[in-house]
Design a protein around this motif. Structure first.
Motif, short mmCIF file in Angstrom:
data_model
loop_
_atom_site.label_atom_id
_atom_site.label_comp_id
_atom_site.label_asym_id
_atom_site.label_seq_id
_atom_site.Cartn_x
_atom_site.Cartn_y
_atom_site.Cartn_z
N PRO A 228 0.81 -1.24 0.00
CA PRO A 228 0.00 0.00 0.00
C PRO A 228 0.84 1.27 0.00
CG PRO A 228 -0.87 -1.59 1.57
CD PRO A 228 0.45 -2.12 1.13
N LEU A 229 1.97 1.27 0.70
CA LEU A 229 2.82 2.46 0.74
C LEU A 229 3.60 2.67 -0.55
CD1 LEU A 229 4.23 2.25 4.38
CD2 LEU A 229 2.39 3.72 3.53
N ALA A 230 3.77 1.60 -1.32
CA ALA A 230 4.57 1.68 -2.55
C ALA A 230 3.73 1.93 -3.79
CB ALA A 230 5.37 0.39 -2.72
N MET A 231 2.53 2.45 -3.64
CA MET A 231 1.67 2.69 -4.79
C MET A 231 2.30 3.62 -5.83
SD MET A 231 -0.86 0.75 -4.67
CE MET A 231 -1.73 1.49 -6.04
N PRO A 232 2.99 4.71 -5.45
CA PRO A 232 3.64 5.53 -6.50
C PRO A 232 4.67 4.75 -7.31
CG PRO A 232 3.49 6.75 -4.44
CD PRO A 232 3.08 5.35 -4.13
N ALA A 233 5.49 3.94 -6.64
CA ALA A 233 6.48 3.15 -7.37
C ALA A 233 5.81 2.08 -8.24
CB ALA A 233 7.45 2.50 -6.39
N LEU A 234 4.74 1.48 -7.74
CA LEU A 234 4.03 0.49 -8.53
C LEU A 234 3.37 1.12 -9.75
CD1 LEU A 234 2.35 -1.59 -5.66
CD2 LEU A 234 4.34 -2.22 -7.03
N ALA A 235 2.81 2.31 -9.58
CA ALA A 235 2.20 3.01 -10.71
C ALA A 235 3.25 3.36 -11.76
CB ALA A 235 1.48 4.26 -10.22
N THR A 236 4.41 3.81 -11.32
CA THR A 236 5.49 4.11 -12.26
C THR A 236 5.92 2.86 -13.02
OG1 THR A 236 6.27 5.85 -10.78
CG2 THR A 236 7.80 5.07 -12.46
N THR A 237 6.04 1.75 -12.31
CA THR A 237 6.40 0.49 -12.96
C THR A 237 5.34 0.07 -13.97
OG1 THR A 237 7.62 -0.23 -11.00
CG2 THR A 237 6.92 -1.94 -12.55
N ALA A 238 4.08 0.22 -13.60
CA ALA A 238 3.00 -0.18 -14.50
C ALA A 238 2.99 0.68 -15.77
CB ALA A 238 1.66 -0.09 -13.78
N ILE A 239 3.17 1.98 -15.63
CA ILE A 239 3.13 2.86 -16.79
C ILE A 239 4.29 2.60 -17.73
CG2 ILE A 239 3.26 5.28 -17.52
CD1 ILE A 239 1.78 6.00 -14.93
N PHE A 240 5.50 2.49 -17.17
CA PHE A 240 6.66 2.23 -18.02
C PHE A 240 6.56 0.85 -18.67
CE2 PHE A 240 9.11 5.60 -15.72
CZ PHE A 240 9.42 6.33 -16.85
N THR A 241 6.07 -0.13 -17.94
CA THR A 241 5.92 -1.47 -18.52
C THR A 241 4.93 -1.44 -19.67
OG1 THR A 241 6.43 -2.52 -16.40
CG2 THR A 241 5.27 -3.85 -18.03
N PHE A 242 3.83 -0.74 -19.50
CA PHE A 242 2.84 -0.66 -20.56
C PHE A 242 3.42 -0.02 -21.81
CE2 PHE A 242 -0.54 1.21 -23.01
CZ PHE A 242 -1.57 0.29 -22.93
N ILE A 243 4.11 1.11 -21.64
CA ILE A 243 4.63 1.84 -22.80
C ILE A 243 5.72 1.04 -23.49
CG2 ILE A 243 5.87 3.93 -23.50
CD1 ILE A 243 4.43 5.43 -21.28
N TRP A 244 6.65 0.49 -22.73
CA TRP A 244 7.76 -0.25 -23.34
C TRP A 244 7.29 -1.52 -24.00
CZ3 TRP A 244 11.77 0.26 -18.76
CH2 TRP A 244 12.18 1.60 -18.68
N THR A 245 6.37 -2.24 -23.37
CA THR A 245 5.90 -3.50 -23.96
C THR A 245 5.03 -3.25 -25.18
OG1 THR A 245 5.92 -4.47 -21.74
CG2 THR A 245 4.74 -5.68 -23.44
N TRP A 246 4.18 -2.23 -25.12
CA TRP A 246 3.31 -1.94 -26.26
C TRP A 246 4.13 -1.52 -27.48
CZ3 TRP A 246 -1.97 -2.52 -26.58
CH2 TRP A 246 -2.59 -1.98 -27.71
N ASN A 247 5.22 -0.79 -27.25
CA ASN A 247 6.06 -0.33 -28.36
C ASN A 247 7.15 -1.31 -28.75
OD1 ASN A 247 4.72 2.13 -28.67
ND2 ASN A 247 6.00 3.15 -27.15
N ASP A 248 7.28 -2.41 -28.03
CA ASP A 248 8.35 -3.36 -28.31
C ASP A 248 8.16 -3.97 -29.70
OD1 ASP A 248 10.51 -5.03 -28.09
OD2 ASP A 248 9.41 -6.58 -26.99
N PHE A 249 9.20 -3.90 -30.49
CA PHE A 249 9.15 -4.47 -31.83
C PHE A 249 10.15 -5.62 -32.01
CE2 PHE A 249 10.79 -4.53 -36.21
CZ PHE A 249 9.63 -4.80 -36.91
#
Length: 315
Positions: A228-249
């Protein structure tokens, strides 16, 4: 008796410090009256900074604007008329691009969504657990393993892609989503592990001690306190993972050779044939469609992204 008289001066001399301060104040007032400060230099600097920032922002978003405008132009006018104000509007590029390939373009976006979802779950669970172990657990060789984990960040993907392909080929995982999802479940993204380790180290250990007094083990501390205290870090991980994986070629091109398994980046590549000919209008239209999920995720998660980056590493 002899009377002693003390002479008192009604106007004693002023102290030297007081006289010096008075003269300094007078000189400052005279200088100010002769050369009054003008607010114009400060305003000019502010205007110059804002103009420079606006020009830089326009230069950065111009390619995206040009892509959007080109997606609604007829294909024969895309490179003939390079202005961002279209003279003709043709929305058939979107309908043609959506149905131009073997499957509708939504099929390939669904494949990308499956890979992204699996990568999200893997990174959030595995990387957070590995980070908790490095930040809170005491075990032999912890610093050595942490250093090895950090050194893996410097390895380019081209170094490990061949051994991975040989291994996954022997397992029969080629043309499946498993090579793109299973490594995420093993905390192979060292950048996110390091990000969460820095965040966990900023959480006071007194919270762990209080939880242990209540009978909590490492599992409950991880789930009920750290996560629960690490929600900012988890959100950052989720956003970067989404962008990098979606754009992965590159990785998706290596492991997915069956057209039925193509993701959105590979499907966009199929608009260009072997001779270099391309349906530019439909390809640009589908490029805009594939960008929309990234834009929405970044727009909705920008607050958490900035908060996660700003608070990571604060002790």
């Amino acid at each position: 008796m002899t009377e002693v008289r003390v002479r008192t001066d009604p106007h004693p001399p002023a102290p030297r410090d007081a006289g010096l301060a008075a003269r300094t104040s007078a000189l400052a007032a005279e200088s100010t009256s002769r050369h009054p400060r003008s607010p114009w230099p400060r305003r000019l600097r502010s205007v110059g900074k804002h103009v420079a920032l606006v020009l830089l922002a326009v230069a950065m978003i111009y390619p995206l604007i040009w892509l959007l405008v080109s997606s609604i132009k007829p294909s024969e006018l895309i490179f003939r008329d390079v202005s961002i104000i279209p003279t003709q509007v043709d929305l058939t590029n979107y309908t043609e691009g959506w149905n131009a390939l073997l499957h509708p373009f939504g099929h390939y976006m669904l494949n990308s969504a499956i890979v992204v979802l699996g990568s999200l779950v893997g990174n959030l669970v595995a990387c957070s657990m590995a980070a908790y172990a490095f930040a809170r657990l005491e075990f032999r060789g912890r610093r050595v393993w942490f250093a090895i984990m950090l050194m893996s960040i410097m390895l380019p993907i081209h170094v490990v892609i061949v051994p991975q392909y040989v291994l996954f080929s022997q397992l029969g995982w080629i043309n499946t989503f498993l090579p793109l999802i299973v490594p995420k479940l093993l905390a192979t993204d060292a950048f996110f592990v390091f990000l969460m380790v820095q965040f966990f180290r900023g959480i006071p250990r007194e919270l762990d001690e209080a939880a242990r007094l209540d009978g909590c083990g490492h599992g409950r501390i991880y789930l009920r306190i750290m996560m629960p205290l690490a929600m900012p870090a988890l959100a950052t991980t989720a956003i970067f993972t989404f962008i990098w994986t979606w754009n992965d070629f590159f990785s998706q091109l290596i492991f997915l050779t069956n057209p039925d398994m193509y993701t959105a980046p590979i499907a966009l590549r199929t608009f260009i044939d072997a001779t270099g000919q391309s349906s530019w209008g439909p390809m640009f239209a589908m490029s805009i469609v594939s960008i929309l999920p990234i834009f929405l995720v970044f727009l909705l998660g920008q607050k958490y992204l900035v908060k996660g980056i700003a608070t990571t590493g604060i002790k």
